[in-house]
Design a protein around this motif. Structure first.
Motif, PDB file in Angstrom:
ATOM      1  N   ASP A 198       0.833  -1.204   0.000  1.00  0.00           N
ATOM      2  CA  ASP A 198       0.000   0.000   0.000  1.00  0.00           C
ATOM      3  C   ASP A 198       0.872   1.260   0.000  1.00  0.00           C
ATOM      4  OD1 ASP A 198      -2.361  -1.414  -0.056  1.00  0.00           O
ATOM      5  OD2 ASP A 198      -2.724  -1.284   2.099  1.00  0.00           O
ATOM      6  N   ASP A 199       1.982   1.213   0.708  1.00  0.00           N
ATOM      7  CA  ASP A 199       2.892   2.368   0.725  1.00  0.00           C
ATOM      8  C   ASP A 199       3.415   2.667  -0.676  1.00  0.00           C
ATOM      9  OD1 ASP A 199       2.587   2.757   3.401  1.00  0.00           O
ATOM     10  OD2 ASP A 199       4.460   1.763   3.982  1.00  0.00           O
ATOM     11  N   GLU A 200       3.725   1.624  -1.427  1.00  0.00           N
ATOM     12  CA  GLU A 200       4.207   1.820  -2.791  1.00  0.00           C
ATOM     13  C   GLU A 200       3.109   2.394  -3.681  1.00  0.00           C
ATOM     14  OE1 GLU A 200       7.575  -1.296  -3.972  1.00  0.00           O
ATOM     15  OE2 GLU A 200       5.812  -2.285  -3.115  1.00  0.00           O
ATOM     16  N   ILE A 201       1.892   1.918  -3.509  1.00  0.00           N
ATOM     17  CA  ILE A 201       0.766   2.462  -4.274  1.00  0.00           C
ATOM     18  C   ILE A 201       0.581   3.943  -3.954  1.00  0.00           C
ATOM     19  CG2 ILE A 201      -1.727   2.379  -4.612  1.00  0.00           C
ATOM     20  CD1 ILE A 201      -1.603  -0.618  -3.997  1.00  0.00           C
ATOM     21  N   ASP A 202       0.595   4.281  -2.664  1.00  0.00           N
ATOM     22  CA  ASP A 202       0.398   5.677  -2.254  1.00  0.00           C
ATOM     23  C   ASP A 202       1.498   6.573  -2.820  1.00  0.00           C
ATOM     24  OD1 ASP A 202      -1.838   4.935  -0.857  1.00  0.00           O
ATOM     25  OD2 ASP A 202      -0.836   4.877   1.109  1.00  0.00           O
ATOM     26  N   ALA A 203       2.726   6.095  -2.781  1.00  0.00           N
ATOM     27  CA  ALA A 203       3.844   6.890  -3.296  1.00  0.00           C
ATOM     28  C   ALA A 203       3.724   7.089  -4.801  1.00  0.00           C
ATOM     29  CB  ALA A 203       5.172   6.211  -2.954  1.00  0.00           C
ATOM     30  N   TYR A 204       3.307   6.042  -5.505  1.00  0.00           N
ATOM     31  CA  TYR A 204       3.175   6.160  -6.959  1.00  0.00           C
ATOM     32  C   TYR A 204       2.058   7.122  -7.336  1.00  0.00           C
ATOM     33  CZ  TYR A 204       2.607   4.941 -11.860  1.00  0.00           C
ATOM     34  OH  TYR A 204       2.499   5.003 -13.229  1.00  0.00           O
ATOM     35  N   VAL A 205       0.930   6.997  -6.666  1.00  0.00           N
ATOM     36  CA  VAL A 205      -0.190   7.909  -6.946  1.00  0.00           C
ATOM     37  C   VAL A 205       0.201   9.348  -6.623  1.00  0.00           C
ATOM     38  CG1 VAL A 205      -2.533   8.557  -6.273  1.00  0.00           C
ATOM     39  CG2 VAL A 205      -1.959   6.142  -6.647  1.00  0.00           C
ATOM     40  N   ALA A 206       0.940   9.555  -5.526  1.00  0.00           N
ATOM     41  CA  ALA A 206       1.373  10.897  -5.130  1.00  0.00           C
ATOM     42  C   ALA A 206       2.309  11.525  -6.152  1.00  0.00           C
ATOM     43  CB  ALA A 206       2.057  10.857  -3.762  1.00  0.00           C
ATOM     44  N   SER A 207       2.978  10.708  -6.951  1.00  0.00           N
ATOM     45  CA  SER A 207       3.872  11.246  -7.982  1.00  0.00           C
ATOM     46  C   SER A 207       3.101  11.950  -9.088  1.00  0.00           C
ATOM     47  CB  SER A 207       4.716  10.119  -8.591  1.00  0.00           C
ATOM     48  OG  SER A 207       3.938   9.317  -9.479  1.00  0.00           O
ATOM     49  N   GLY A 208       1.804  11.650  -9.218  1.00  0.00           N
ATOM     50  CA  GLY A 208       0.966  12.254 -10.252  1.00  0.00           C
ATOM     51  C   GLY A 208       1.033  11.543 -11.585  1.00  0.00           C
ATOM     52  N   GLU A 209       1.975  10.654 -11.756  1.00  0.00           N
ATOM     53  CA  GLU A 209       2.156   9.988 -13.050  1.00  0.00           C
ATOM     54  C   GLU A 209       0.934   9.207 -13.530  1.00  0.00           C
ATOM     55  OE1 GLU A 209       5.995   7.959 -14.350  1.00  0.00           O
ATOM     56  OE2 GLU A 209       4.713   6.223 -13.947  1.00  0.00           O
ATOM     57  N   PRO A 210       0.245   8.481 -12.645  1.00  0.00           N
ATOM     58  CA  PRO A 210      -0.839   7.624 -13.149  1.00  0.00           C
ATOM     59  C   PRO A 210      -2.153   8.340 -13.457  1.00  0.00           C
ATOM     60  CG  PRO A 210      -0.683   7.380 -10.794  1.00  0.00           C
ATOM     61  CD  PRO A 210       0.460   8.272 -11.203  1.00  0.00           C
ATOM     62  N   LEU A 211      -2.264   9.610 -13.153  1.00  0.00           N
ATOM     63  CA  LEU A 211      -3.568  10.277 -13.230  1.00  0.00           C
ATOM     64  C   LEU A 211      -4.067  10.519 -14.645  1.00  0.00           C
ATOM     65  CD1 LEU A 211      -3.248  12.882 -10.334  1.00  0.00           C
ATOM     66  CD2 LEU A 211      -3.980  10.480 -10.259  1.00  0.00           C
ATOM     67  N   GLU A 212      -3.156  10.719 -15.606  1.00  0.00           N
ATOM     68  CA  GLU A 212      -3.568  11.096 -16.957  1.00  0.00           C
ATOM     69  C   GLU A 212      -3.196  10.053 -17.997  1.00  0.00           C
ATOM     70  OE1 GLU A 212      -5.457  13.629 -17.694  1.00  0.00           O
ATOM     71  OE2 GLU A 212      -5.509  14.345 -15.621  1.00  0.00           O
ATOM     72  N   VAL A 213      -3.071   8.793 -17.559  1.00  0.00           N
ATOM     73  CA  VAL A 213      -2.724   7.724 -18.501  1.00  0.00           C
ATOM     74  C   VAL A 213      -3.702   6.564 -18.355  1.00  0.00           C
ATOM     75  CG1 VAL A 213      -0.290   8.267 -18.762  1.00  0.00           C
ATOM     76  CG2 VAL A 213      -1.012   6.866 -16.846  1.00  0.00           C
ATOM     77  N   ALA A 214      -3.982   5.894 -19.482  1.00  0.00           N
ATOM     78  CA  ALA A 214      -4.927   4.784 -19.466  1.00  0.00           C
ATOM     79  C   ALA A 214      -4.434   3.672 -18.551  1.00  0.00           C
ATOM     80  CB  ALA A 214      -5.111   4.242 -20.885  1.00  0.00           C
ATOM     81  N   GLY A 215      -5.312   3.217 -17.676  1.00  0.00           N
ATOM     82  CA  GLY A 215      -4.950   2.145 -16.771  1.00  0.00           C
ATOM     83  C   GLY A 215      -4.228   2.592 -15.527  1.00  0.00           C
ATOM     84  N   ALA A 216      -3.892   3.861 -15.428  1.00  0.00           N
ATOM     85  CA  ALA A 216      -3.219   4.432 -14.253  1.00  0.00           C
ATOM     86  C   ALA A 216      -1.783   3.962 -14.101  1.00  0.00           C
ATOM     87  CB  ALA A 216      -4.016   4.125 -12.969  1.00  0.00           C
ATOM     88  N   PHE A 217      -1.094   3.707 -15.232  1.00  0.00           N
ATOM     89  CA  PHE A 217       0.315   3.341 -15.147  1.00  0.00           C
ATOM     90  C   PHE A 217       0.985   3.580 -16.500  1.00  0.00           C
ATOM     91  CE2 PHE A 217      -1.789  -0.396 -16.794  1.00  0.00           C
ATOM     92  CZ  PHE A 217      -0.933  -0.840 -17.791  1.00  0.00           C
TER      93      PHE A 217
END
Length: 263
Positions: A198-217
């Protein structure tokens, strides 16, 4: 020879640039939600992954093909693309909201992976296309070894207007041709690491990278470390399948890949 990219995606532009192609970027201005809603209402059902990405790829390319760019008509090939990630029968686009991205990652990890659908449409808008190699003749050559490229089929009359492709299988591809238009769908099956916390998920989401891409990655960014296997063309996951695009140009229009290189 110019390639017009009906997109402002930095990832698609960078992907083409690293292969020697400098596309002309043009924002298509397509209302994607409205286009999907209209077709689903007509069909009376939800679009499948291949149908959705092929529909939007055609819509984007068509929006740019007959427009003027910098005050001049388009002269070259126009490419439109779209992507969606399917997990356990559910299609995911851009999450945009951090909470949505976080929950999506938990769902994807619970399943273990999914299928990335990549839609492609190429329209021939070369000023001299009337004198170009006969497209029908060019489609008969360059078949290559079995399974190196999807077979080119005539576009079924039932989908002649919208170019929907509905018969691509996960990990496979399909291509249809119709005059000055070639539509294709490619796919890649992804497997995620089974120990992402969960910590890795939170850190990745906080980076902003997954927000504007299909599939969130993205596989060309921070998420690459969380993906253990890709069955299919890696470029399809980035935003367009380079092998399929090459086949569309060659087998649909007799244009070679190096014709597009920026010298």
């Amino acid at each position: 020879m110019r390639l017009y990219l009906a997109s402002t995606s930095p990832a698609r532009r960078a992907l083409l640039a690293q292969t020697g192609i400098e596309p002309v970027l043009v924002a298509p201005g397509v209302d994607e939600d409205a286009a999907v809603a209209t077709h689903e209402a007509t069909l009376g059902r939800k679009l499948s992954g291949p149908e959705l990405v092929s529909l939007l790829a055609v819509a984007k390319a068509s929006a740019v093909a007959d427009a003027e760019v910098a005050g001049r008509p388009v002269d070259g090939f126009v490419f439109g693309g779209d992507s969606a990630f399917e997990v356990d029968g559910t299609l995911y686009g851009k999450p945009q909201d951090p909470a949505v991205a976080r929950e999506r990652w938990r769902q994807m990890l619970a399943v273990g992976g999914g299928t990335l659908w990549s839609g492609h449409c190429v329209l021939d808008r070369r000023a001299d296309r009337a004198a170009a190699v006969d497209a029908t003749a060019s489609r008969t050559g360059g078949t290559g070894r079995p399974r190196t490229a999807p077979p080119v089929r005539p576009l079924p009359a039932s989908t002649a207007g919208d170019g929907l492709i509905g018969d691509a299988a996960p990990g496979g591809s399909a291509m249809v041709a119709d005059g000055d238009r070639v539509v294709a769908v490619d796919s890649a099956v992804l497997t995620f690491a089974d120990d992402v916390s969960d910590d890795e998920i939170d850190a990745y989401v906080a980076s902003g990278e997954p927000l504007e891409v299909a599939g969130a990655f993205t596989i060309d960014g921070r998420a690459a470390a969380y993906i253990t296997r890709i069955d299919g063309a890696p470029s399809a996951v980035v935003g367009l399948s380079l092998p399929v695009l090459r086949s569309m140009l060659l087998r649909g229009f007799g244009a070679t890949w190096h014709d597009l290189w920026s010298m």
